[in-house]
Design a protein around this motif. Structure first.
Motif, PDB file in Angstrom:
ATOM      1  N   ASN A 187       0.794  -1.220   0.000  1.00 37.19           N
ATOM      2  CA  ASN A 187       0.000   0.000   0.000  1.00 37.19           C
ATOM      3  C   ASN A 187       0.832   1.278   0.000  1.00 37.19           C
ATOM      4  O   ASN A 187       0.606   2.180  -0.816  1.00 37.19           O
ATOM      5  CB  ASN A 187      -0.973   0.019   1.181  1.00 37.19           C
ATOM      6  CG  ASN A 187      -2.339  -0.521   0.808  1.00 37.19           C
ATOM      7  OD1 ASN A 187      -2.879  -1.364   1.500  1.00 37.19           O
ATOM      8  ND2 ASN A 187      -2.907  -0.047  -0.276  1.00 37.19           N
ATOM      9  N   GLY A 224       0.992   3.883  -2.952  1.00 37.62           N
ATOM     10  CA  GLY A 224       0.598   5.265  -2.692  1.00 37.62           C
ATOM     11  C   GLY A 224       1.694   6.246  -3.054  1.00 37.62           C
ATOM     12  O   GLY A 224       1.444   7.301  -3.652  1.00 37.62           O
ATOM     13  N   ALA A 280      -4.848  -2.637  -3.430  1.00 34.51           N
ATOM     14  CA  ALA A 280      -3.740  -1.684  -3.382  1.00 34.51           C
ATOM     15  C   ALA A 280      -4.107  -0.327  -3.962  1.00 34.51           C
ATOM     16  O   ALA A 280      -3.592   0.701  -3.516  1.00 34.51           O
ATOM     17  CB  ALA A 280      -2.532  -2.258  -4.116  1.00 34.51           C
ATOM     18  N   PRO A 284      -7.036   2.966  -1.861  1.00 34.44           N
ATOM     19  CA  PRO A 284      -6.711   4.239  -1.208  1.00 34.44           C
ATOM     20  C   PRO A 284      -6.342   5.336  -2.201  1.00 34.44           C
ATOM     21  O   PRO A 284      -6.647   6.507  -1.972  1.00 34.44           O
ATOM     22  CB  PRO A 284      -5.512   3.882  -0.322  1.00 34.44           C
ATOM     23  CG  PRO A 284      -5.580   2.415  -0.146  1.00 34.44           C
ATOM     24  CD  PRO A 284      -6.192   1.868  -1.396  1.00 34.44           C
ATOM     25  N   VAL A 285      -5.688   4.966  -3.298  1.00 29.16           N
ATOM     26  CA  VAL A 285      -5.328   5.948  -4.323  1.00 29.16           C
ATOM     27  C   VAL A 285      -6.599   6.517  -4.954  1.00 29.16           C
ATOM     28  O   VAL A 285      -6.718   7.731  -5.172  1.00 29.16           O
ATOM     29  CB  VAL A 285      -4.437   5.307  -5.406  1.00 29.16           C
ATOM     30  CG1 VAL A 285      -4.057   6.334  -6.473  1.00 29.16           C
ATOM     31  CG2 VAL A 285      -3.185   4.707  -4.779  1.00 29.16           C
ATOM     32  N   GLU A 298      -0.430   8.711  -0.455  1.00 29.46           N
ATOM     33  CA  GLU A 298       0.406   8.015   0.515  1.00 29.46           C
ATOM     34  C   GLU A 298      -0.227   8.033   1.900  1.00 29.46           C
ATOM     35  O   GLU A 298      -0.205   7.027   2.623  1.00 29.46           O
ATOM     36  CB  GLU A 298       1.796   8.642   0.561  1.00 29.46           C
ATOM     37  CG  GLU A 298       2.794   7.845   1.386  1.00 29.46           C
ATOM     38  CD  GLU A 298       4.194   8.425   1.337  1.00 29.46           C
ATOM     39  OE1 GLU A 298       5.076   7.844   2.003  1.00 29.46           O
ATOM     40  OE2 GLU A 298       4.408   9.443   0.666  1.00 29.46           O
ATOM     41  N   SER A 333      -3.126   5.762   1.908  1.00 27.14           N
ATOM     42  CA  SER A 333      -2.616   4.387   1.924  1.00 27.14           C
ATOM     43  C   SER A 333      -2.154   3.986   3.320  1.00 27.14           C
ATOM     44  O   SER A 333      -2.336   2.843   3.741  1.00 27.14           O
ATOM     45  CB  SER A 333      -1.459   4.250   0.926  1.00 27.14           C
ATOM     46  OG  SER A 333      -1.911   4.411  -0.396  1.00 27.14           O
ATOM     47  N   THR A 361      -5.071   3.039   5.216  1.00 28.92           N
ATOM     48  CA  THR A 361      -5.488   1.700   4.797  1.00 28.92           C
ATOM     49  C   THR A 361      -4.599   0.632   5.418  1.00 28.92           C
ATOM     50  O   THR A 361      -5.076  -0.444   5.791  1.00 28.92           O
ATOM     51  CB  THR A 361      -5.462   1.595   3.267  1.00 28.92           C
ATOM     52  OG1 THR A 361      -6.327   2.596   2.713  1.00 28.92           O
ATOM     53  CG2 THR A 361      -5.928   0.220   2.800  1.00 28.92           C
TER      54      THR A 361
END
Length: 400
Positions: free
Chosen positions: A63, A67, A116, A119-120, A337, A340, A343
């Motif tokens: 992650n 990110g 993965a 979050p982005v 980031e 992430s 997350t």
């Protein structure tokens, strides 16, 4: 690698909404039937816990890297599209496996790319909507609508066509998501356009902001609360079936929780800016304690309906509070980031929960929800401590 953006007359918000709508369809089908499908193949509850935990554990290592790469890329879109394309192809391997290790391998590989880039996607959409003056909650809500649709539909498909429909359905939904990703817009602000970093003076670098206990504790607290929901995601349908609830009712019950979640996201803008983000996260924690305590005593279907309606509070309210809390205190150059990292916190607690609940459910059955209630109480304590350390000021308006 540069992926050309497809031309479209649709607004960036509509194109992003279309992707969110497909993004959670596969997980919606999996939550409804994966535990039952695995059980039918002789997989134990402990192994089901491992099956759900291993992808999350591996994503932990990916992650922050993903990110960071997304923040350094020309646009966040590139990473999102690549992840969706990989996640569309890999699940095809599920057609060729029937035992624990084979299913574990391909389920893990199928889960990694989507997990993965999630979050982005959230960070990119949040920045785009704040810049354009649109509503993140409404866009994200359509992801829940897609999830809810296949919560309910999967149950009926299984009744009509049998359990063999699950893998073709999941693979088809993964391919659909990959195709829709190709029409995503560019998310970054064009040159010369003001960004969050330029209008929020308190926004700092990741290493600076994450070391502040008042900032970290609410995120840790909600990560614990979110982890308690994994007992429902991983074992809820199996526990309900053991309690005599039919698949035709289990699907709509899960979908009802998703409907509550979507409703909360659709109405968020009307009240989210009136209460501090951390107070909203605390409310989600307190309601979670009540929800899991009641679930522990195998309530009848009518009570399950009421409990599922609280999902909009236990998950959506806390989730939106966290996303806005992060956006209020971070700059655009660390957006993906930081999201992430949040997350990663969720995944650490989720791995512990999934592995632990696999054993607890096998030993205590539905009483495992009492352990979830205790964990939610710990999350509430973290959020309360943050509020004691620093009263909401700049972050007082959750909708930012």
């Amino acid at each position: 690698m540069s992926l050309p953006e497809a031309p479209s007359r649709l607004t960036p918000e509509l194109r992003t909404t279309a992707f969110y709508f497909t993004y959670f369809m596969g997980p919606g089908a999996a939550v409804m039937f994966l535990p039952i499908w695995l059980s039918e193949k002789g997989i134990t509850t402990e192994q089901i816990g491992i099956m759900n935990a291993v992808p999350v554990f591996i994503i932990l290592a990916l992650n922050l890297v993903v990110g960071r790469l997304a923040d350094k890329a020309k646009d966040w879109r590139q990473v999102i599209v690549i992840g969706a394309l990989i996640a569309g192809i890999v699940p095809v391997g599920l057609f060729f496996v029937n035992e624990f290790w084979g299913i574990l391998l391909f389920w893990t590989l199928a889960s990694l790319p989507g997990g993965a880039v999630g979050p982005v996607l959230d960070a990119a959409t949040m920045r785009m909507t704040r810049r354009n003056g649109s509503d993140f909650g409404t866009i994200r809500a359509w992801g829940t609508v897609g999830y809810m649709l296949f919560n309910a539909l999967t149950g009926f498909l299984v009744v009509w066509f049998g359990s063999d429909i699950f893998v073709p359905l999941f693979v088809g939904l993964a391919l659909l998501r990959a195709a829709v990703s190709l029409q995503l817009p560019a998310f970054r602000a064009p040159p010369g356009i003001a960004t969050v970093a330029s209008v929020i003076p308190q926004a700092g670098k990741l290493a600076e902001i994450i070391t502040k206990p008042w900032f970290a504790l609410p995120l840790i607290g909600f990560a614990i609360i979110l982890a308690t929901h994994f007992i429902l995601n991983a074992f809820g349908s199996l526990l309900w079936k053991e309690q005599g609830v039919s698949e035709g009712i289990i699907g709509p019950l899960i979908a009802l929780g998703a409907a509550s979640e979507a409703a909360m996201m659709f109405v968020w803008k009307r009240f989210g800016g009136r209460v501090s983000a951390r107070h909203l996260i605390l409310i989600s924690a307190l309601v979670s304690i009540l929800r899991w305590t009641a679930m522990a005593f195998s309530p009848p279907v009518w009570a399950l309906v009421l409990l599922q309606l609280t999902h909009g509070i236990t998950f959506a309210l806390g989730y939106l509070g966290c996303v806005h809390f992060i956006a209020n205190w971070t700059s655009e150059d660390i957006a993906a980031e930081t999201q992430s990292l949040f997350t990663v916190l969720q995944q650490v607690t989720s791995v512990i929960a999934l592995i632990g609940f696999g054993w607890v459910v096998g030993t205590f059955g539905a009483y495992a929800y009492l352990f979830a209630a205790l964990a939610a109480a710990l999350g509430a304590l973290c959020i309360w401590l943050s509020l004691r350390m620093m009263q909401p000021k700049e972050d007082a308006k959750a909708a930012g």
